[in-house]
Design a protein around this motif. Structure first.
Motif, PDB file in Angstrom:
ATOM      1  N   THR A 108      51.894  43.022  44.000  1.00  0.00           N
ATOM      2  CA  THR A 108      51.427  44.236  43.321  1.00  0.00           C
ATOM      3  C   THR A 108      49.908  44.361  43.386  1.00  0.00           C
ATOM      4  O   THR A 108      49.373  45.457  43.563  1.00  0.00           O
ATOM      5  N   HIS A 109      49.196  43.232  43.227  1.00  0.00           N
ATOM      6  CA  HIS A 109      47.744  43.254  43.177  1.00  0.00           C
ATOM      7  C   HIS A 109      47.141  42.210  44.109  1.00  0.00           C
ATOM      8  O   HIS A 109      47.772  41.206  44.435  1.00  0.00           O
ATOM      9  N   ASP A 177      45.517  48.819  43.584  1.00  0.00           N
ATOM     10  CA  ASP A 177      46.116  47.522  43.905  1.00  0.00           C
ATOM     11  C   ASP A 177      45.104  46.376  43.789  1.00  0.00           C
ATOM     12  O   ASP A 177      45.471  45.217  43.993  1.00  0.00           O
TER      13      ASP A 177
END
Length: 365
Positions: A108-109, A177
């Protein structure tokens, strides 16, 4: 189990071992008569805090910065060794640094991380702390090896940080992100980078994580010197770091301090600090100023903790709690809840439908 690393010259190693031994004896002797440094500390935390204080103080007394760095790295401890995180040096086409890729990374990041060390040190122990962060956050981290002072004063570090952020965007990462993070001087760099990113017309990242951030390069707050008796870093060191950061340039503390910046229209800020660290007063002042300007900011302060207590991982309950909260903050950017803790002193974060919509003050500071 925690692990001790010895390296470098025999003279540095011997002095460091003797310092650790003497510190251990002193702590055990005082505790035997009921006189711990702080009643809320564990024995191992007290030994480590006082040992690293002595190491920093001796490093500052050495003739040159190269020797200071070598001495500080001659003995250090790792709270959680051998974590399942792959560490990969950047390529020649990338900004200088390392990728930390956990075994089961949540994609996700990506966390762009700036290490601490007063802008003058990149301690070997920092690499292990970043490995711990990657593992606990289950997030790929790019840790920037920015240029150090006193050899490279301002604006070298900010230039390196913005370049790294631009690089991640150029690789196709969306700003939502990316998370910026940093501890101590790295927290300073993360906060200043948000300002530089806005000034450059670039989109803000999803979030900034600031761990025990240095928010004023000058003098601010009673704790900066009043908490010397507790902390592993000392007030005089912050002033030296500030001098090295300015170099021969015409920079003022206001120009180089996050607390003096325009903090409007920045990414949400999640800040953690220890109530016994020398920087806690300026951190509280920064959170108050950011809130006054309308920034979305949350500040959590663990009362008995010192500078960068996060590095103790599972060996210290407060560190464990802080690391869990960092993970929750990152999940919060995806719309999940991030409820206040007992340690929360200021909270203006409320994600609903993907937007920060309201502000609330948990308790005044």
């Amino acid at each position: 189990m925690p692990k001790i690393i010895l390296q470098g010259s025999w003279s540095h190693r011997c002095r460091s071992v003797l310092t650790l031994w003497a510190t251990t004896v002193d702590v055990l002797a005082r505790r035997a008569i009921g006189r711990p440094q702080v009643h809320g500390w564990t024995i191992s935390f007290e030994i480590a805090t006082l040992f690293y204080r002595k190491q920093f103080n001796h490093a500052f007394r050495l003739d040159n910065i190269a020797q200071s760095r070598a001495y500080f790295d001659s003995l250090y401890t790792i709270a959680e060794p051998d974590l399942p995180v792959r560490v990969q040096a950047s390529t020649a086409q990338e900004p200088r640094g390392h990728w930390f890729i956990p075994e089961h990374a949540d994609k996700t990041h990506t966390l762009l991380y700036f290490h601490g060390g007063g802008y003058a040190f990149y301690p070997a122990v920092s690499l292990h702390f970043i490995r711990l962060l990657a593992h606990r956050l289950q997030t790929t981290i790019f840790a920037l090896d920015y240029r150090l002072t006193p050899e490279h004063p301002h604006p070298a570090q900010q230039d390196d940080a913005v370049q790294a952020y631009r690089y991640l965007l150029a690789q196709g990462l969306r700003p939502q992100d990316i998370v910026l993070g940093g501890d101590s001087a790295g927290g300073h760099l993360a906060l200043m980078t948000l300002v530089r990113v806005r000034q450059a017309g670039l989109p803000q990242p999803a979030l900034a994580l600031a761990l025990s951030p240095w928010t004023d390069t000058g003098r601010r707050g009673a704790s900066q010197f009043g908490h010397d008796r507790y902390d592993m870093v000392q007030g005089y060191q912050t002033l030296r770091y500030g001098q090295w950061l300015k170099g021969e340039g015409p920079w003022s503390d206001a120009q180089l301090s996050p607390i003096a910046q325009d903090l409007r229209h920045l990414a949400p800020l999640y800040i953690q600090a220890g109530g016994k660290e020398i920087l806690v007063d300026m951190i509280r002042d920064f959170a108050r100023e950011a809130h006054r300007q309308g920034a979305q900011v949350r500040l959590d302060v663990w009362p008995d903790m010192t500078h960068e207590f996060h590095a103790y991982g599972r060996t210290l309950p407060q560190s464990e709690q802080a690391l869990t909260a960092l993970r929750s903050a990152m999940q919060w950017t995806q719309g999940e809840s991030f409820e206040p803790l007992e340690e929360t002193e200021r909270d203006a974060l409320d994600f609903s439908d993907g937007k920060v919509q309201s502000e609330r003050l948990i308790k005044p500071v």
